[in-house]
Scaffold this motif. Structure first.
Motif, PDB file in Angstrom:
ATOM      1  N   ASN A   1       0.800  -1.233   0.000  1.00 55.69           N
ATOM      2  CA  ASN A   1       0.000   0.000   0.000  1.00 55.69           C
ATOM      3  C   ASN A   1       0.829   1.279   0.000  1.00 55.69           C
ATOM      4  O   ASN A   1       0.312   2.357   0.301  1.00 55.69           O
ATOM      5  N   ASP A   2       2.109   1.168  -0.340  1.00 57.33           N
ATOM      6  CA  ASP A   2       2.996   2.330  -0.444  1.00 57.33           C
ATOM      7  C   ASP A   2       3.031   3.149   0.850  1.00 57.33           C
ATOM      8  O   ASP A   2       3.054   4.386   0.826  1.00 57.33           O
ATOM      9  N   LYS A   3       3.068   2.472   1.982  1.00 58.88           N
ATOM     10  CA  LYS A   3       3.113   3.160   3.277  1.00 58.88           C
ATOM     11  C   LYS A   3       4.579   3.321   3.699  1.00 58.88           C
ATOM     12  O   LYS A   3       5.089   2.573   4.533  1.00 58.88           O
ATOM     13  N   PHE A   4       5.238   4.308   3.132  1.00 54.78           N
ATOM     14  CA  PHE A   4       6.687   4.429   3.283  1.00 54.78           C
ATOM     15  C   PHE A   4       7.105   5.580   4.187  1.00 54.78           C
ATOM     16  O   PHE A   4       8.186   6.156   4.012  1.00 54.78           O
ATOM     17  N   ASP A   5       6.286   5.931   5.162  1.00 49.92           N
ATOM     18  CA  ASP A   5       6.612   7.037   6.063  1.00 49.92           C
ATOM     19  C   ASP A   5       7.633   6.576   7.106  1.00 49.92           C
ATOM     20  O   ASP A   5       7.313   5.810   8.014  1.00 49.92           O
ATOM     21  N   GLY A   6       8.862   7.045   6.964  1.00 50.73           N
ATOM     22  CA  GLY A   6       9.932   6.639   7.874  1.00 50.73           C
ATOM     23  C   GLY A   6       9.755   7.105   9.294  1.00 50.73           C
ATOM     24  O   GLY A   6      10.320   6.517  10.226  1.00 50.73           O
ATOM     25  N   LYS A   7       8.974   8.144   9.506  1.00 43.53           N
ATOM     26  CA  LYS A   7       8.744   8.626  10.864  1.00 43.53           C
ATOM     27  C   LYS A   7       7.853   7.672  11.650  1.00 43.53           C
ATOM     28  O   LYS A   7       7.806   7.734  12.881  1.00 43.53           O
ATOM     29  N   ALA A   8       7.163   6.793  10.949  1.00 41.66           N
ATOM     30  CA  ALA A   8       6.314   5.801  11.615  1.00 41.66           C
ATOM     31  C   ALA A   8       6.958   4.425  11.585  1.00 41.66           C
ATOM     32  O   ALA A   8       6.314   3.434  11.916  1.00 41.66           O
ATOM     33  N   GLY A   9       8.234   4.372  11.213  1.00 39.87           N
ATOM     34  CA  GLY A   9       8.918   3.080  11.128  1.00 39.87           C
ATOM     35  C   GLY A   9      10.404   3.236  11.339  1.00 39.87           C
ATOM     36  O   GLY A   9      10.843   3.886  12.283  1.00 39.87           O
ATOM     37  N   PHE A  10      11.193   2.678  10.422  1.00 34.54           N
ATOM     38  CA  PHE A  10      12.654   2.702  10.515  1.00 34.54           C
ATOM     39  C   PHE A  10      13.196   3.441   9.303  1.00 34.54           C
ATOM     40  O   PHE A  10      13.030   2.994   8.160  1.00 34.54           O
ATOM     41  N   ALA A  11      13.836   4.576   9.530  1.00 27.75           N
ATOM     42  CA  ALA A  11      14.314   5.426   8.445  1.00 27.75           C
ATOM     43  C   ALA A  11      15.331   4.700   7.577  1.00 27.75           C
ATOM     44  O   ALA A  11      16.165   3.927   8.060  1.00 27.75           O
ATOM     45  N   ILE A  12      15.279   4.965   6.274  1.00 30.37           N
ATOM     46  CA  ILE A  12      16.142   4.255   5.336  1.00 30.37           C
ATOM     47  C   ILE A  12      17.620   4.539   5.580  1.00 30.37           C
ATOM     48  O   ILE A  12      18.472   3.676   5.319  1.00 30.37           O
TER      49      ILE A  12
END
Length: 358
Positions: free
Chosen positions: A265-276
């Motif tokens: 679903n293209d949920k790529f928000d790094g602030k809600a996960g682990f930054a690239i």
């Protein structure tokens, strides 16, 4: 019920509970680094520390940008959080100092400042430094040299496994190596306050950060395989939704399902996960370790390339002003596999729909 809880707690912590001396004073805890993980760990630690012990002072926190510290203070109140003026205050005032930082350079710099402060004002009682960041193993030896130069001071390496969502629920898996008595004391501060279980890897300080990199290689390898599978599904006309449903059926680990959902679903928000950026740093550490030990991990080599591609695409979008997220999550690795297959990297809505005839 109380005996059951005691048994469960024993299983979670591989040490007997420390004996409290008659002259025991309330433990003063310091916490340095309030990033996406550190903030949640410090929050849970402060809440548990205040709720389960009478007379314990607030947790003393420090962050490079004061905004995060102020946010935590406003959320929890002065009875649970104090803000340090500098790193020297954390080092000199606290009995247990926990660090959770973005990269090796930041970790080394912080410990050098700790050492400088304690050289000027040596401690009279025991101090335990708890390094929870993901670092290259040899850095542990450098930190130990710094900490060991200070009287009554010990270092343990203590990386954790879990996403911010897991950290928020105090369900982190905690890995420890270093001084036995220090591990025992810290384990009972962290479980169940911030984590569900401790794995002890012995006295060698390099073991815990090595284990952390091995674990992260498994997660990163899983991301790479998921990215390749989703890309093939889109190119073949199977579709992302069907692959995501398959993941839930045959690979039902919570973390795997969560990353599958992000890619589908293209949920790529790094602030809600682990930054690239953190993912690229970890991949670089893993590749360096495999080179040193002559133990190839080709999947990680490919994943590293795809992470770099994804970051380059995202940075290009930011320069154009079209980026959907300020920080890209490392599940955005799928951008690398997508562009290699001729698809748009970060927006699956731009992909041509392929329908194969029966």
């Amino acid at each position: 019920m109380s005996s059951l809880l005691h048994t469960l707690h024993q299983d979670a912590v591989p040490y007997s509970r420390p004996i409290t001396p008659a002259s025991h004073h309330p433990t003063k805890i310091g916490f340095v680094g309030l990033g996406s993980m550190g903030y949640l760990i410090a929050q849970n630690l402060a809440n548990y520390h205040a709720a389960h012990s009478d007379g314990n002072p607030p947790v003393l926190v420090w962050n490079r940008s004061a905004e995060k510290s102020e946010k935590l203070l406003q959320a929890l109140g002065k009875d649970k959080i104090r803000i340090a003026q500098d790193l020297g205050q954390v080092a000199t005032e606290c009995d247990v100092i926990i660090t959770n930082l973005a990269n090796d350079a930041a970790v080394k710099s912080v410990y050098e400042k700790f050492t400088a402060a304690l050289t000027h004002l040596p401690p009279t009682g025991n101090k335990i430094f708890v390094e929870t960041s993901t670092i290259y193993p040899s850095l542990a030896g450098e930190l130990d040299a710094l900490v060991s130069s200070i009287p009554h001071s010990h270092l343990i390496t203590c990386p954790v496994f879990g996403t911010p969502a897991v950290a928020e629920k105090a369900q982190l898996l905690i890995i420890m190596s270093g001084d036995y008595r220090s591990k025992k004391e810290v384990a009972y501060l962290l479980v169940p306050a911030v984590g569900r279980k401790v794995i002890d890897l012995g006295g060698n300080l390099e073991k815990a950060p090595t284990f952390k990199l091995i674990g992260n290689s498994m997660i990163l390898g899983t991301l790479e395989i998921l990215a390749e599978a989703f890309t093939l599904a889109e190119k073949s006309g199977i579709g992302a939704e069907n692959v995501h449903n398959l993941v839930k059926e045959i690979l039902p680990a919570p973390g795997t399902i969560a990353y599958s959902d992000k890619m589908a679903n293209d949920k790529f928000d790094g602030k809600a996960g682990f930054a690239i950026d953190g993912g690229i740093k970890d991949a670089s550490h893993i590749r360096k370790l495999t080179a040193e030990l002559n133990s190839p991990m080709p999947a990680i080599d490919i994943a590293h390339q795809h992470l770099l591609t994804a970051r380059a695409i995202h940075q290009g979008h930011k320069q154009e002003g079209t980026a959907k997220f300020e920080t890209l999550d490392w599940s955005g690795i799928i951008a690398g596999t997508r562009v290699a297959a001729g698809l748009d990297g970060l927006d699956s809505q731009k992909h041509d729909s392929i329908v194969r005839e029966d």
